[in-house]
Design an enzyme around this catalytic site. Structure first.
Site, short mmCIF file in Angstrom:
data_model
loop_
_atom_site.label_atom_id
_atom_site.label_comp_id
_atom_site.label_asym_id
_atom_site.label_seq_id
_atom_site.Cartn_x
_atom_site.Cartn_y
_atom_site.Cartn_z
CG HIS A 82 -2.05 0.92 1.16
ND1 HIS A 82 -1.91 2.28 1.27
CD2 HIS A 82 -3.37 0.68 0.96
CE1 HIS A 82 -3.11 2.85 1.14
NE2 HIS A 82 -4.01 1.90 0.96
N GLY A 164 9.84 20.30 9.99
CA GLY A 164 11.05 19.49 10.10
C GLY A 164 12.01 19.74 8.95
CE LYS A 167 18.08 14.77 9.56
NZ LYS A 167 19.20 14.78 10.34
CG HIS A 169 12.42 9.43 12.59
ND1 HIS A 169 12.68 8.10 12.82
CD2 HIS A 169 12.57 10.04 13.80
CE1 HIS A 169 12.96 7.91 14.10
NE2 HIS A 169 12.90 9.09 14.71
CB THR A 171 13.23 3.86 12.61
OG1 THR A 171 12.89 4.82 13.64
CG2 THR A 171 14.66 3.38 12.85
CB ALA A 172 9.36 7.19 12.57
#
Lengths: 313, 313
Positions: A82, A164, A167, A169, A171-172
């Site tokens: 997805h 932000g 770039k 995060h 891992t998130a």
């Protein structure tokens, strides 16, 4: 009047039961909040959740649940079919009762800011919170998915997040947040054929981008089953962003007419998750050509539940 | 959980504004009660009222309103075309939310007893409160209307009221009270003809008594207007006692097919007053041949308003 909002956050894990349980936990046994449902999808590696509740309670619950998802999901390991860009992929907020879209917009703003402040996960604002018209829908934000965005954001300033640095995060990934007037309707139309090519062709006729309805961005043709008979079939899977403006019966009738061109019958419509009664009442209103005794048919005053909700308010 | 009931008392004055205002007054500005609407009909000399509210509040308001009607309406002077037997003709009670039919039955019982105690107006119990099967519907009770019943009750023991001696109140007549599972749907089907004889013929095809649907007792053919075009038309006026069991689309489709036999098109359906969303969702469910993604279509869990009402409860 009690204010209620609706939200359907999407998390990028549809496989690991222990992770799913921890993400869902903040939505349970919380006064003023109802977990309508959640359906982890292992193929998509995705967890869609449906929530109804008071705005402040919902905000706290969503932020707790996101904290868990950011902690437990590593996008470098996630492999969903997805479209998605982060551990928490989307958080959309809709008015459900006695709440204005402006209040929803402010709530989405607060949620986005908290996410970046607490977790340093970059945020893309969508819907009424979009900073640019091309981000009012999800398609432009999600282009290339997590993997594509991760690379593009480093070099293409037009792909930068709204909150932000440029770039993702590590891992998130990133999260999409926004308020919308109207909950999408997830509507499948079931064709009496196993030929997915026909379903794909028909899907292209109704998709806005290829000349169809403006309120239909996402459509796909997929193999599936007709629930009533168990028959193998092809379905057209449709996401309708404003089903009051582009009603289900109009989509259904158009597909019926176009399917006939391929000698194919339409067997059924499938609805995924919840839908506002008004969307279906609109189909009945069209089919029965409804009027009131003394004027036009009036959903607001002629449906008993509307009066009940007003009294309860 | 907040309990709510629905009631649609009918009073026998549709002409005198000052009387109507006094009958309606007890339903205004009463916390826990909503006056959904009232539509005095001068031809019928009748005042139908629609109410939604908490049982105890509703009971007090209905009794106050009845006291006014008994004081102000003299059945010896009233001349309505609509079937009726008293100044307060019917008081029907239906469950709307978190109330059992047994609770409605008890409330109807209390209202009936208070009416006889306070005003010595004889009471006929109907629906779930009926003492005899032939009184579950209104037809047998109302046979001969006020004038016929006034005379019959003196000599025919089978016509005697359930509360009170075997004679009508000299000015207020008698009142019918009872609880029913389901609010009737008042549904007109508009025919593209001015020939009322065709409407009457078609009405006979759907009326239970002449071989039609068991849930349709009252149907008439009448001259009327099509709201959308202003065209003079004939309508079939239908009272459906359980529209979940005998759905509107089935009635509409049958009339469409039968009307074609007379070369007549069906132009519209008209709904009078309020209707439960489920009745119209059922039409959409049929028309779109709805299923859920993982099983049969489920009204209870897939309609947003049901979750909202549960949360508010």
């Amino acid at each position: 009047m009690a204010k209620y909002i609706l939200s359907d956050p999407n998390f990028s894990d549809g496989k690991r039961k222990e992770v799913i349980d921890q993400i869902i936990a903040p939505y349970r046994n919380r006064p003023g909040l109802k977990l309508i449902g959640y359906e982890p999808d292992a193929d998509f590696d995705r967890l869609p959740v449906e929530l109804l509740g008071r705005p402040e309670v919902m905000k706290d619950a969503i932020l707790e649940s996101c904290a868990k998802a950011y902690e437990l999901i590593d996008m470098e390991k996630q492999t969903g079919h997805h479209p998605r860009i982060g551990a928490v992929d989307t958080i959309e907020i809709y008015p459900a009762k006695d709440v204005t879209i402006e209040e929803c917009r402010e709530l989405a703003e607060e949620i986005g800011k908290e996410i970046f402040k607490r977790h340093q996960v970059p945020v893309f604002f969508t819907g009424k919170n979009a900073r640019r018209p091309d981000r009012e829908g999800l398609t432009a934000i999600r282009k290339g998915n997590y993997e594509g965005l991760r690379d593009a954001v480093l070099k293409d300033p037009s792909r930068a997040p709204d909150l932000g640095p440029a770039k993702l995060h590590p891992t998130a990934g990133a999260t999409i947040v926004g308020a919308l007037e109207q909950h999408d309707a997830y509507f499948n139309v079931v064709l009496d054929t196993t030929d997915v090519a026909i379903a794909k062709k028909l899907a292209s006729y109704i998709r806005g981008r290829t000349g169809g309805f403006t309120n239909i961005q996402g459509t796909i043709g997929l193999p599936n089953k007709h629930r009533r008979t168990g028959k193998d079939v092809a379905i057209i899977s449709i996401e309708v962003s404003n089903p009051l403006q582009t009603p289900l019966h109009r989509i259904y009738n158009l597909l019926k007419a176009e399917a006939a061109r391929y000698g194919v019958n339409v067997l059924a419509g499938q609805i995924c998750g919840t839908i506002a009664a008004e969307v279906l009442v609109q189909t009945a209103e069209w089919y029965l050509q409804l009027e009131a005794i003394n004027g036009p048919w009036d959903y607001k005053t002629q449906i008993l539940e509307n009066h009940l909700l007003e009294l309860e308010g």
